[in-house]
Design a protein around this motif. Structure first.
Motif, short mmCIF file in Angstrom:
data_model
loop_
_atom_site.label_atom_id
_atom_site.label_comp_id
_atom_site.label_asym_id
_atom_site.label_seq_id
_atom_site.Cartn_x
_atom_site.Cartn_y
_atom_site.Cartn_z
N GLN A 124 0.92 -1.40 0.01
CA GLN A 124 -0.02 0.03 0.13
C GLN A 124 0.89 1.44 0.11
N TYR A 125 2.25 1.32 0.01
CA TYR A 125 3.06 2.23 0.28
C TYR A 125 3.14 2.89 -1.12
N SER A 126 3.11 4.15 -1.26
CA SER A 126 3.34 4.70 -2.64
C SER A 126 4.67 5.00 -3.11
N ARG A 127 5.09 5.10 -4.19
CA ARG A 127 6.50 5.15 -4.54
C ARG A 127 7.24 6.29 -3.77
N LYS A 128 6.43 7.31 -3.62
CA LYS A 128 6.90 8.62 -3.03
C LYS A 128 7.30 8.17 -1.27
N GLU A 129 6.42 7.14 -0.75
CA GLU A 129 6.84 6.93 0.77
C GLU A 129 7.94 5.89 0.53
N ILE A 130 7.98 4.99 -0.54
CA ILE A 130 9.08 3.78 -0.43
C ILE A 130 10.37 4.74 -0.44
N GLU A 131 10.26 6.00 -1.50
CA GLU A 131 11.47 6.64 -1.54
C GLU A 131 11.75 7.42 -0.37
N ARG A 132 10.90 7.90 0.59
CA ARG A 132 11.19 8.37 1.70
C ARG A 132 11.50 7.67 2.91
N GLY A 133 11.54 6.04 2.50
CA GLY A 133 11.96 5.20 3.65
C GLY A 133 10.91 4.85 4.42
N ARG A 134 9.42 5.04 4.24
CA ARG A 134 8.45 4.53 5.09
C ARG A 134 8.06 2.89 4.78
N GLY A 135 8.48 2.29 3.96
CA GLY A 135 8.66 0.85 3.74
C GLY A 135 9.58 0.38 4.61
N ARG A 136 10.75 0.68 4.39
CA ARG A 136 11.99 0.23 5.18
C ARG A 136 11.78 0.30 6.63
N LEU A 137 11.28 1.56 7.00
CA LEU A 137 10.75 1.69 8.53
C LEU A 137 9.91 0.91 9.17
N ALA A 138 8.87 0.47 8.25
CA ALA A 138 7.93 -0.62 8.66
C ALA A 138 8.38 -1.81 8.64
N GLU A 139 9.60 -2.23 7.71
CA GLU A 139 9.64 -3.61 7.87
C GLU A 139 10.72 -3.83 8.99
N GLU A 140 11.43 -2.55 9.18
CA GLU A 140 12.43 -2.60 10.38
C GLU A 140 11.62 -2.88 11.89
N ALA A 141 10.42 -2.17 11.83
CA ALA A 141 9.55 -2.11 12.84
C ALA A 141 8.94 -3.53 13.27
N LEU A 142 8.33 -4.23 11.95
CA LEU A 142 7.92 -5.44 12.10
C LEU A 142 8.89 -6.51 12.66
N SER A 143 10.28 -6.34 11.96
CA SER A 143 11.26 -7.38 12.33
C SER A 143 11.79 -7.05 13.94
N ARG A 144 11.66 -5.92 14.56
CA ARG A 144 11.98 -6.00 15.77
C ARG A 144 10.72 -5.95 16.84
N GLY A 145 9.62 -6.55 16.17
CA GLY A 145 8.53 -6.82 16.94
C GLY A 145 7.54 -5.60 17.35
N ALA A 146 7.61 -4.50 16.85
CA ALA A 146 7.14 -3.25 17.02
C ALA A 146 5.65 -3.38 16.79
N TYR A 147 5.10 -4.11 15.98
CA TYR A 147 3.97 -4.58 15.81
C TYR A 147 3.46 -5.71 16.12
N VAL A 148 2.14 -5.64 17.20
CA VAL A 148 1.62 -6.52 17.90
C VAL A 148 1.05 -7.47 16.81
N THR A 149 1.36 -8.76 16.66
CA THR A 149 0.80 -9.86 15.91
C THR A 149 0.06 -10.87 16.61
#
Ligand SMILES: C[S@@+](CC[C@H](N)C(=O)[O-])C[C@H]1O[C@@H](n2cnc3c(N)ncnc32)[C@H](O)[C@@H]1O
Length: 253
Positions: A124-149
């Protein structure tokens, strides 16, 4: 002392000089101000905030002013008819604080808590969001368990309020299946432009007069794609967003 001379000079020039040494400023969560933050001393605020921290397994994100705004907005929205909705729940920090403050079981309303409970939808991230690092930040947050699953943990947190509907699904796709009627309060906190704009547009006609939409990250540093998308949506709906120094945005319908 130089500081005292500066204070005297400011006072003589007509500035109101607070004794900042006595109270101290507020400097956290991207907000620095000398303004009065005595809301933190209010026992009702403290109890609500503590319930939010409890939802996050005792981790305090130190975002008191954002919670103060959310509690005010929720209480103001409770004058309008309708249910409450949050898109982007995670462990339930803000929504738990709101329910504690509003004595939720007694309200006769439902609180819909909608989340993938598996983190952001990267597609769902736009190209602009990906370029601004939002996708990467989300992935990092997921891998360090910042999002509850762990959905069971989420259910256990909200178990004290029977009138809560926990929904696992991706916004906006899941929304039509929920049959949500009139809405008094909509909290959007998905850290992604597309679902936030889509949710605002989806719920707009269901919002009661006096209903409140609170965006968690509208003016927040690094979230400009969300602000741009929400601004466009708001303009097309004839609404105006109040930009808050906490990084939040607010619409009163
Ligand atoms: C910043 S967290 C929410 C924080 C929460 N409001 C609180 O009080 O702590 C963002 C949440 O949005 C969820 N999310 C992101 N995109 C989503 C989407 N399209 N549909 C549903 N949930 C989504 C993530 O899974 C994550 O839990």
């Amino acid at each position: 002392m130089v500081k005292d001379r500066i204070r005297k000079w400011l006072a003589s020039a007509g500035y109101v000089v607070f004794n900042t040494r006595a109270r101290g400023g507020y400097a956290r969560d991207g907000l620095f101000t000398w303004h009065d933050h005595r809301f933190q001393d209010d026992p009702a605020f403290r109890a609500a905030y503590a319930r939010g921290v409890q939802a996050g397994a005792g981790v305090d994100p130190r975002m008191e002013w954002r919670v103060h705004v959310a509690l005010w907005a929720a209480r103001a929205a409770a004058r309008a008819p309708g249910d409450f909705v949050e898109c982007g729940v995670n462990a339930g920090f803000v929504s738990s604080a709101i329910m504690q403050r509003l004595n939720w079981s007694q309200t006769g309303r439902s609180f819909y808590l909608i989340d993938t409970f598996s983190g952001p939808v990267l597609a769902q991230y736009s190209r602009k969001e990906i370029e601004r690092g939002r996708g990467r930040l989300a992935e990092e947050a997921l891998s360090r368990g910042a999002y509850v699953t762990d959905l069971e943990r989420v259910r256990a947190n909200f178990a004290e309020w029977p009138n809560v509907k926990i929904v696992q699904g991706a916004v906006p796709g899941v929304l039509p299946s929920l049959g949500i009627g009139r809405v008094a309060f909509l909290h959007l906190d998905m850290n992604c432009a597309y679902p936030e704009r889509a949710a605002l547009e989806y719920f707009w006609d269901s919002l009661a007069p006096g209903a409140i939409v609170l965006f968690d990250d509208y003016a927040y540093f690094g979230h400009d794609a969300q602000a741009e998308a929400i601004l466009l949506a708001a303009a097309s709906l004839g609404a105006e967003v109040l930009s808050l120094p906490t990084g939040q945005g607010l619409i009163v319908k």
